[in-house]
Design an enzyme around this catalytic site. Structure first.
Site, PDB file in Angstrom:
ATOM      1  N   GLU A 145       2.551   6.132  -2.594  1.00  0.00           N
ATOM      2  CA  GLU A 145       2.244   4.693  -2.506  1.00  0.00           C
ATOM      3  C   GLU A 145       3.540   3.886  -2.509  1.00  0.00           C
ATOM      4  OE1 GLU A 145       0.580   2.348  -1.565  1.00  0.00           O
ATOM      5  OE2 GLU A 145      -1.054   1.925  -2.961  1.00  0.00           O
ATOM      6  N   ASP A 146       3.531   2.758  -1.829  1.00  0.00           N
ATOM      7  CA  ASP A 146       4.724   1.903  -1.807  1.00  0.00           C
ATOM      8  C   ASP A 146       4.896   1.170  -3.127  1.00  0.00           C
ATOM      9  OD1 ASP A 146       2.436   0.391  -1.338  1.00  0.00           O
ATOM     10  OD2 ASP A 146       3.325  -0.870   0.207  1.00  0.00           O
TER      11      ASP A 146
ATOM     12  N   ARG B  52       7.954  -5.236   7.661  1.00  0.00           N
ATOM     13  CA  ARG B  52       7.802  -3.816   7.328  1.00  0.00           C
ATOM     14  C   ARG B  52       8.956  -2.972   7.865  1.00  0.00           C
ATOM     15  NH1 ARG B  52       2.739  -2.974   5.190  1.00  0.00           N
ATOM     16  NH2 ARG B  52       1.000  -4.135   6.083  1.00  0.00           N
TER      17      ARG B  52
ATOM     18  N   PHE C   6       7.390 -11.043  -5.472  1.00  0.00           N
ATOM     19  CA  PHE C   6       6.905 -10.556  -4.191  1.00  0.00           C
ATOM     20  C   PHE C   6       8.072  -9.971  -3.401  1.00  0.00           C
ATOM     21  CE2 PHE C   6       5.424 -10.768   0.167  1.00  0.00           C
ATOM     22  CZ  PHE C   6       4.225 -10.093   0.027  1.00  0.00           C
TER      23      PHE C   6
ATOM     24  N   ASP D 264       0.835  -2.800  -8.017  1.00  0.00           N
ATOM     25  CA  ASP D 264       0.935  -4.185  -8.470  1.00  0.00           C
ATOM     26  C   ASP D 264      -0.110  -4.385  -9.578  1.00  0.00           C
ATOM     27  OD1 ASP D 264       1.444  -6.948  -8.491  1.00  0.00           O
ATOM     28  OD2 ASP D 264       0.387  -7.348  -6.650  1.00  0.00           O
TER      29      ASP D 264
HETATM   30  P1  IMP Z   1      -2.669  -3.767  -6.137  1.00  0.00           P
HETATM   31  O1  IMP Z   1      -4.048  -3.335  -5.774  1.00  0.00           O
HETATM   32  O2  IMP Z   1      -2.662  -5.146  -6.697  1.00  0.00           O
HETATM   33  O3  IMP Z   1      -1.953  -2.803  -7.045  1.00  0.00           O
HETATM   34  O4  IMP Z   1      -1.848  -3.914  -4.792  1.00  0.00           O
HETATM   35  C1  IMP Z   1      -1.431  -2.826  -4.126  1.00  0.00           C
HETATM   36  C2  IMP Z   1      -1.064  -3.077  -2.700  1.00  0.00           C
HETATM   37  O5  IMP Z   1      -0.734  -4.439  -2.407  1.00  0.00           O
HETATM   38  C3  IMP Z   1       0.196  -2.305  -2.412  1.00  0.00           C
HETATM   39  O6  IMP Z   1      -0.097  -1.005  -2.010  1.00  0.00           O
HETATM   40  C4  IMP Z   1       0.873  -3.130  -1.343  1.00  0.00           C
HETATM   41  O7  IMP Z   1       0.443  -2.715  -0.081  1.00  0.00           O
HETATM   42  C5  IMP Z   1       0.442  -4.531  -1.644  1.00  0.00           C
HETATM   43  N1  IMP Z   1       1.489  -5.236  -2.431  1.00  0.00           N
HETATM   44  C6  IMP Z   1       1.551  -5.401  -3.779  1.00  0.00           C
HETATM   45  N2  IMP Z   1       2.649  -6.080  -4.148  1.00  0.00           N
HETATM   46  C7  IMP Z   1       3.320  -6.361  -3.013  1.00  0.00           C
HETATM   47  C8  IMP Z   1       4.569  -7.032  -2.731  1.00  0.00           C
HETATM   48  O8  IMP Z   1       5.310  -7.515  -3.616  1.00  0.00           O
HETATM   49  N3  IMP Z   1       4.900  -7.103  -1.419  1.00  0.00           N
HETATM   50  C9  IMP Z   1       4.152  -6.591  -0.409  1.00  0.00           C
HETATM   51  N4  IMP Z   1       3.001  -5.947  -0.623  1.00  0.00           N
HETATM   52  C10 IMP Z   1       2.584  -5.825  -1.915  1.00  0.00           C
HETATM   53 MG    MG Z   2       0.356   0.201  -0.497  1.00  0.00          MG
END
Ligand code: IMP
Ligand code: MG
Length: 177
Positions: A100-101, A166, A153, A104
């Site tokens: 995973e990237d 990206r 962000f 959050d």
């Molecule tokens: P979560 O479900 O809130 O944990 O969000 C996860 C997904 O949101 C990640 O896999 C990213 O693709 C996207 N995401 C979360 N934070 C960022 C950020 O700071 N920049 C860009 N994409 C983000």
């Molecule tokens: Mg992701």
């Protein structure tokens, strides 16, 4: 400094630092899965660059697979996860490493873990390049974590803002106005 749509971003983690850390994560995975053939399951789109770089450092007989989820709108996590491309390989009895990237709020990861566990894999671990510990709301254990970052962000190295950024080789953070 760079501009994407209406926002300004400044350099946060340069490519050379990202790659050093990616190699360290791969080394840990190589050691932990020695003699096994895990499935590296990347979560599209954000993890495509991380996946590409970490894969090349994995010396195991690993399978490579992809799943696509969407949860973000602009710079906010929506909390509603939409599967856009499902699991194409059976995970039954397999050692799965999710690539995973960024984690959050952790909602996407909690959703994905649930989806994967229903396939009865032998084991599941998470490798996330970035983690925002202050934003984390779900109880997910991330065994391989690249960088813990503040609740900011970020874009680049696979991560986007409104679909842009990206392809940037470095990681940038949103500049506070
Ligand atoms: P979560 O479900 O809130 O944990 O969000 C996860 C997904 O949101 C990640 O896999 C990213 O693709 C996207 N995401 C979360 N934070 C960022 C950020 O700071 N920049 C860009 N994409 C983000
Ligand atoms: Mg992701």
């Amino acid at each position: 400094m760079i501009k994407i749509e209406d926002l300004d971003f400044e350099l946060f983690i340069p490519e050379d630092k990202l790659l050093i850390r990616v190699k360290e994560l791969a080394k840990a995975i190589n050691a932990d899965y020695n003699g096994k053939n895990p499935i590296l399951l990347a979560v599209l789109n954000g993890s495509f660059m991380f996946m590409s770089d970490i894969c090349k450092e994995i010396s195991l007989a690993a399978d490579v697979s992809f799943i696509k989820l969407a949860s973000y709108s602009g710079t906010k996590s929506t909390g509603t996860i939409t599967p856009l491309l499902g699991l194409s390989k059976s995970l039954k009895g397999r050692d799965v490493v999710i690539i995973e990237d960024i984690v959050d709020t952790g909602k996407s990861m909690a959703y994905l873990l649930d989806l994967i566990k229903r396939e009865n894999p032998k084991s599941v671990e998470i490798a996330s390049l970035l983690v925002k510990p202050e934003a984390l709301k779900e109880n997910v254990t991330i065994k391989y974590r690249g960088f813990d970052i503040p609740d900011l962000f970020v874009v680049g190295y696979g991560l986007d803002y409104c679909g842009k950024g990206r392809n940037l080789r470095h990681l940038y953070q949103k500049r506070e106005k």
